[in-house]
Design an enzyme around this catalytic site. Structure first.
Site, mmCIF file in Angstrom:
data_model
loop_
_atom_site.group_PDB
_atom_site.id
_atom_site.type_symbol
_atom_site.label_atom_id
_atom_site.label_comp_id
_atom_site.label_asym_id
_atom_site.label_seq_id
_atom_site.Cartn_x
_atom_site.Cartn_y
_atom_site.Cartn_z
ATOM 1 C CE LYS A 106 -34.754 32.878 29.541
ATOM 2 N NZ LYS A 106 -34.274 31.498 29.733
ATOM 3 C CE LYS A 134 -33.952 29.107 36.880
ATOM 4 N NZ LYS A 134 -35.004 28.270 36.345
ATOM 5 C CE LYS A 146 -42.536 31.760 35.397
ATOM 6 N NZ LYS A 146 -42.182 30.443 34.918
HETATM 7 P P1 ADP Z 1 -38.387 29.526 36.649
HETATM 8 O O1 ADP Z 1 -39.535 30.361 36.131
HETATM 9 O O2 ADP Z 1 -38.292 29.552 38.119
HETATM 10 O O3 ADP Z 1 -37.099 29.864 35.949
HETATM 11 P P2 ADP Z 1 -38.460 27.319 34.850
HETATM 12 O O4 ADP Z 1 -38.723 28.255 33.734
HETATM 13 O O5 ADP Z 1 -37.143 26.607 34.901
HETATM 14 O O6 ADP Z 1 -38.728 28.042 36.250
HETATM 15 O O7 ADP Z 1 -39.642 26.259 34.834
HETATM 16 C C1 ADP Z 1 -39.524 24.872 35.009
HETATM 17 C C2 ADP Z 1 -40.919 24.275 34.991
HETATM 18 O O8 ADP Z 1 -41.707 24.746 36.102
HETATM 19 C C3 ADP Z 1 -41.712 24.644 33.740
HETATM 20 O O9 ADP Z 1 -42.474 23.513 33.340
HETATM 21 C C4 ADP Z 1 -42.613 25.755 34.209
HETATM 22 O O10 ADP Z 1 -43.805 25.840 33.463
HETATM 23 C C5 ADP Z 1 -42.896 25.375 35.655
HETATM 24 N N1 ADP Z 1 -43.130 26.577 36.475
HETATM 25 C C6 ADP Z 1 -42.202 27.522 36.767
HETATM 26 N N2 ADP Z 1 -42.714 28.480 37.570
HETATM 27 C C7 ADP Z 1 -44.009 28.127 37.782
HETATM 28 C C8 ADP Z 1 -45.076 28.718 38.543
HETATM 29 N N3 ADP Z 1 -44.903 29.842 39.224
HETATM 30 N N4 ADP Z 1 -46.266 28.102 38.562
HETATM 31 C C9 ADP Z 1 -46.443 26.954 37.867
HETATM 32 N N5 ADP Z 1 -45.492 26.349 37.135
HETATM 33 C C10 ADP Z 1 -44.278 26.914 37.088
#
Ligand code: ADP
Ligand code: TRP
Length: 330
Positions: free
Chosen positions: A114, A200, A197
């Site tokens: 990051k 957001k 994956k």
């Molecule tokens: P993002 O990747 O959208 O920023 P976060 O990092 O805030 O999401 O993740 C919050 C939770 O959701 C974590 O436990 C993460 O492992 C899970 N998570 C996020 N994206 C996925 C995905 N595409 N598939 C499965 N789990 C996910």
């Protein structure tokens, strides 16, 4: 209670959680709340490690809690709270920061990624110490189990190291927690870029299914999901990532197995797969959105729930922090 304790948090950094958040994390939280003494919270302190608009953050924090409840986190069973309502998180963080090596913190790969993207001048020191705040979140409640995604594994390792370090220096205080990276949870990929994956921060908003989006919007996105040209519905994450992603989504939403779905699609085309997946999504999100709206329309009740959650959280974190301060020499 003699139940083991589970604890986890999810950041309030978008207006809606997405399908990956639900199928990869929140669905497990809901399942675990029956057999564990569950503590779930919205880490709003973590959110400000990058720029946030205050009004937006305030809204997303409450909206995040409402989504968790609408999804099935039951505040009567689980202690649901907002991180900033419990000052012990920030207080323990300072003590733990003084036990964390600068080099040790510098090895956190999420920070390296990051901060490299943002550049050093735009990277906050808060982003650097974020994993220590996360360690404090966890250690205050002595959970045995911490369900997180794969990307949080290194932060959990640091948490374990800090717990052991404090315990050996000052005497048995913290429980050394286990990372629980659920095998049954579905990894959901971006609809437009199915080898990445769903996130957001994905490059194309059309790749994401937000839980609170209109069914029409989500159906359109599913129907324009990237697949492939061979026209065969089969599950193969390597060779057919787009089709496999749709199968995984539909399976997780309906409770059917992927094999069952594949068998049912013999001779069918991608259109059928997409329509059924969109229908399964709509069946899930329509009542969800209704419950969410109801909760958001009664702010007073929602705030009462969160106040009660914070009180229950403080009943655990306050004596623990008192013990830490005493042992530290305060
Ligand atoms: P993002 O990747 O959208 O920023 P976060 O990092 O805030 O999401 O993740 C919050 C939770 O959701 C974590 O436990 C993460 O492992 C899970 N998570 C996020 N994206 C996925 C995905 N595409 N598939 C499965 N789990 C996910
Ligand atoms: N860092 C986690 C994430 O981005 C969220 C989080 C903060 C968390 N504190 C936590 C998760 C404590 C588990 C336990 O996904």
């Amino acid at each position: 209670s003699d139940k083991q304790r589970v604890l986890s948090g999810i950041q309030p950094t978008a207006d809606s959680y997405h399908l990956g958040n639900y199928l990869g994390a929140l669905k497990q939280w809901i399942e675990l709340q029956d057999s564990y003494d569950a503590f779930y919270f919205i880490p709003d302190l973590h959110a400000i490690t990058v720029d946030q608009n205050p009004e937006e953050l305030r809204h997303r924090t409450v909206a995040g809690a409402a989504q968790l409840i609408a999804l099935g986190i039951d505040p009567a069973k689980s202690t649901l709270f907002v991180q900033s309502h419990v000052p012990q998180h920030a207080e323990l963080t300072w003590v733990l920061q003084c036990l964390t090596g600068f080099g040790e913190a510098s090895r956190m790969t999420q920070f390296k990624d990051k901060s490299q993207k943002q550049g050093a001048e735009r990277t906050s020191v808060g982003l650097f110490t974020y994993p220590v705040l996360m360690a404090a979140d966890i250690l205050l409640y002595k959970p045995q189990l911490v369900p997180v995604g794969e990307d949080q594994r290194q932060h959990l390792e640091l948490t374990r190291t800090l717990a052991e370090r404090f315990n050996s220096r000052y005497g048995e205080t913290f429980v050394v927690p286990e990372a629980f990276i659920p095998e049954g949870s579905a990894k959901i990929q971006d609809l437009q870029e199915p080898t990445a994956k769903m996130s957001k921060s994905g490059s194309n908003p059309k790749g994401i299914i937000n839980l609170l989006d209109e069914p029409k919007t989500s159906a359109k996105r599913i129907k324009s999901a990237v697949t492939d040209n061979d026209g065969v519905i089969a599950y193969d994450r390597e060779a057919k990532p787009g089709v496999s992603n749709l199968l995984a989504i539909q399976a997780a939403l309906t409770g059917k197995t992927i094999d069952e779905l594949v068998a049912g699609y013999e001779g069918a085309g991608y259109g059928a797969l997409k329509t059924d997946t969109a229908d399964a999504l709509e069946a899930f999100t329509t009542p969800l959105k209704a419950r969410y709206d109801e909760l958001m329309n009664d702010r007073a009740q929602l705030e009462d729930i969160l106040a009660a959650g914070a009180e229950r959280a403080r009943a655990v974190s306050e004596p623990l922090l008192d013990d830490v301060y005493e042992k530290t020499g305060f």
